[in-house]
Scaffold this motif. Structure first.
Motif, PDB file in Angstrom:
ATOM      1  N   PHE A  17      52.265  46.164  41.112  1.00 33.02           N
ATOM      2  CA  PHE A  17      52.539  45.083  40.168  1.00 33.02           C
ATOM      3  C   PHE A  17      54.025  44.725  40.151  1.00 33.02           C
ATOM      4  N   VAL A  18      54.878  45.746  40.084  1.00 38.88           N
ATOM      5  CA  VAL A  18      56.324  45.497  40.068  1.00 38.88           C
ATOM      6  C   VAL A  18      56.761  44.812  41.352  1.00 38.88           C
ATOM      7  N   GLU A  19      56.207  45.235  42.473  1.00 39.55           N
ATOM      8  CA  GLU A  19      56.543  44.603  43.747  1.00 39.55           C
ATOM      9  C   GLU A  19      56.141  43.132  43.755  1.00 39.55           C
ATOM     10  N   GLU A  20      54.920  42.852  43.311  1.00 39.95           N
ATOM     11  CA  GLU A  20      54.421  41.471  43.288  1.00 39.95           C
ATOM     12  C   GLU A  20      55.246  40.612  42.327  1.00 39.95           C
ATOM     13  N   LEU A  21      55.536  41.141  41.142  1.00 37.54           N
ATOM     14  CA  LEU A  21      56.249  40.351  40.137  1.00 37.54           C
ATOM     15  C   LEU A  21      57.699  40.101  40.547  1.00 37.54           C
ATOM     16  N   GLY A 263      42.517  36.800  32.376  1.00 38.00           N
ATOM     17  CA  GLY A 263      43.971  36.776  32.496  1.00 38.00           C
ATOM     18  C   GLY A 263      44.588  38.153  32.392  1.00 38.00           C
ATOM     19  N   LEU A 264      43.713  39.179  32.301  1.00 43.66           N
ATOM     20  CA  LEU A 264      44.136  40.571  32.156  1.00 43.66           C
ATOM     21  C   LEU A 264      44.936  40.785  30.879  1.00 43.66           C
ATOM     22  N   ALA A 297      47.056  39.426  40.543  1.00 42.35           N
ATOM     23  CA  ALA A 297      46.671  38.328  39.651  1.00 42.35           C
ATOM     24  C   ALA A 297      47.586  38.259  38.431  1.00 42.35           C
ATOM     25  N   LEU A 298      47.897  39.413  37.855  1.00 42.23           N
ATOM     26  CA  LEU A 298      48.768  39.415  36.675  1.00 42.23           C
ATOM     27  C   LEU A 298      50.185  38.990  37.041  1.00 42.23           C
ATOM     28  N   ALA A 309      43.944  34.057  37.671  1.00 44.59           N
ATOM     29  CA  ALA A 309      42.912  34.823  36.967  1.00 44.59           C
ATOM     30  C   ALA A 309      42.327  35.873  37.894  1.00 44.59           C
ATOM     31  N   TYR A 310      41.809  36.886  37.283  1.00 45.83           N
ATOM     32  CA  TYR A 310      41.115  37.951  38.010  1.00 45.83           C
ATOM     33  C   TYR A 310      39.624  37.815  37.725  1.00 45.83           C
TER      34      TYR A 310
END
Length: 410
Positions: A17-21, A263-264, A297-298, A309-310
């Motif tokens: 998640f941190v990598e994607e964000l 939307g998690l 997705a988040l 969205a997931y």
């Protein structure tokens, strides 16, 4: 000014998640990652390889410390979040600190299940979930212990394989009539069992644990049929449950896991949940791949894509168990309205089964050769018609491509 975003949990899904964000919205958030374990995110999938001395401890690392610094991410490892104050938008740590958040992402993973049987609290009875468990197993191996692994799912097989490779006499007991019954059909499970036995693991199926016997520590495991298996080390690997205690304590909606929408987003709009701790449309996923899909997705949503969205995941397992490639995806149970395409080469230890419904692939099981696993998975996800390559489909993607002109000519 950057909005404070706190990630609770420092496992594989949190790292993704941190990598994607940070890739999509560098500088938009001031990110803090809080992890209970005293080390950065590592690859839990490789724990059995670590136990078997096939890799070094350093090979587990997902991201070096320099990577986190380069992304501008603050980290607190070896710290537990003890409470969330939703009104004040703060978290409390076990070291007494209170920290603010604008958005909170729960990625707390899952906890291993211990069977509610007598003796499960004895020294020598452990679970298999983290590096500390591997250290305990290594210590047992050095003492020359005999081991019993309870559970024939993925975690149990990994534990048994790692212990056997480390030189520990190990017996794996499983309640069901075949290994990995949620992922494999009977022929595939039989091939896998043969491979496990060749690696030194004794397998006892349809075996129900009655209790662990011992005075000061575990000495043996008694089954409900009266059999007694000597064991100074007992590994309970019967599954995991979402780690949703923190969310439950703060009043969020929790079923089996932290309940989130597409939307998690949890029942508090400032709080999100991803990975094994999340419950989406009634489903909790105990695998890393759905967690990665949630993380992506988040990250898209928090970087400004309001439509991100997931929608759920197609469950798939793609790994090596006891050195044997194993893949399973979709619905392989078959039944009314489905057809099977099967290829078996017992001498080579290769088995392929595809389940079709209409002209689409809905399930796949591969053992011994998983070269085309991702292709089959994509066919399942897309529901595209495979009618034109049905006759060659079970032989794989390359064969289908080579055979296509010949089939068209015929």
């Amino acid at each position: 000014m950057s909005e404070p975003l706190v990630v609770v949990g420092a496992g594989m899904v949190a790292a993704r998640f941190v990598e994607e964000l940070s890739t999509r919205a560098l500088g938009r958030y001031s990110i803090l990652v809080v992890g209970e374990e005293p080390r950065p995110a590592y690859n839990r999938v490789l724990l059995s390889s670590l136990l078997a001395d096939e890799i070094a401890d350093a090979d587990l690392e997902l991201k070096p410390a320099a990577w986190w610094r380069a992304k501008g991410v603050s980290t607190l490892f070896g710290r537990a979040v003890t409470a969330i104050d939703r009104e004040a938008k703060t978290i409390s740590l076990n070291d007494g600190r209170t920290l603010p958040y604008g958005k909170l992402v729960l990625a707390t993973g899952s906890r291993p299940i211990r069977l509610p049987k007598p003796g499960m609290d004895l020294p020598g009875v452990i679970t298999f979930r983290d590096v500390a468990d591997v250290d305990a197993m290594r210590a047992a191996a050095r003492r020359g212990c005999r081991a019993v692994v309870i559970g024939g799912g993925l975690l149990g097989l990994e534990a048994a394989y790692g212990l056997a490779k480390a030189g520990v006499p190990v017996t794996l007991i499983h309640l069901m009539d075949r290994l990995m019954e949620r992922q494999l059909d009977t022929p595939a499970a039989a091939l896998l069992a043969d491979a496990m036995r060749r690696n030194g693991v004794e397998i006892v199926l349809q075996a129900d644990t009655a209790r662990v016997i011992g005075t000061e520590r575990a000495e043996c495991v008694e089954l409900t049929d009266g059999r007694v298996l000597p064991a100074e080390l007992v590994v309970c690997a019967v599954g995991v449950r979402p780690n949703a205690d923190l969310a439950r304590a703060t009043g969020l909606d929790v079923g089996r896991g932290v309940q989130v929408n597409d939307g998690l987003i949890a029942s508090d709009p400032a709080i999100h949940a991803i990975g094994e701790c999340a419950e989406h449309r009634g489903a909790c996923y105990g695998l890393v791949e759905p967690g990665y899909e949630m993380a992506a997705a988040l990250a898209r949503r928090l970087s400004g894509d309001a439509w991100a969205a997931y929608g759920g995941s197609v469950l798939s397992t793609n790994l090596k168990v006891s050195g044997v490639p194993v893949f399973s995806a979709g619905d392989f149970s078959g039944g009314e309205g489905t057809q099977d395409l099967v290829f078996t080469d017992a001498a080579a230890g290769v088995y392929r089964r595809l389940v079709l419904k209409g002209s689409a692939v809905v399930g796949a099981v591969l053992v011994g050769d998983a070269t085309d696993a991702l292709w089959y998975r994509d066919l399942i996800r897309s529901s595209e018609s495979v009618a034109s390559m049905r006759r060659s489909l079970v032989f794989g993607r390359a064969f289908c491509a080579a055979a296509a002109p010949l089939l068209e000519a015929a």
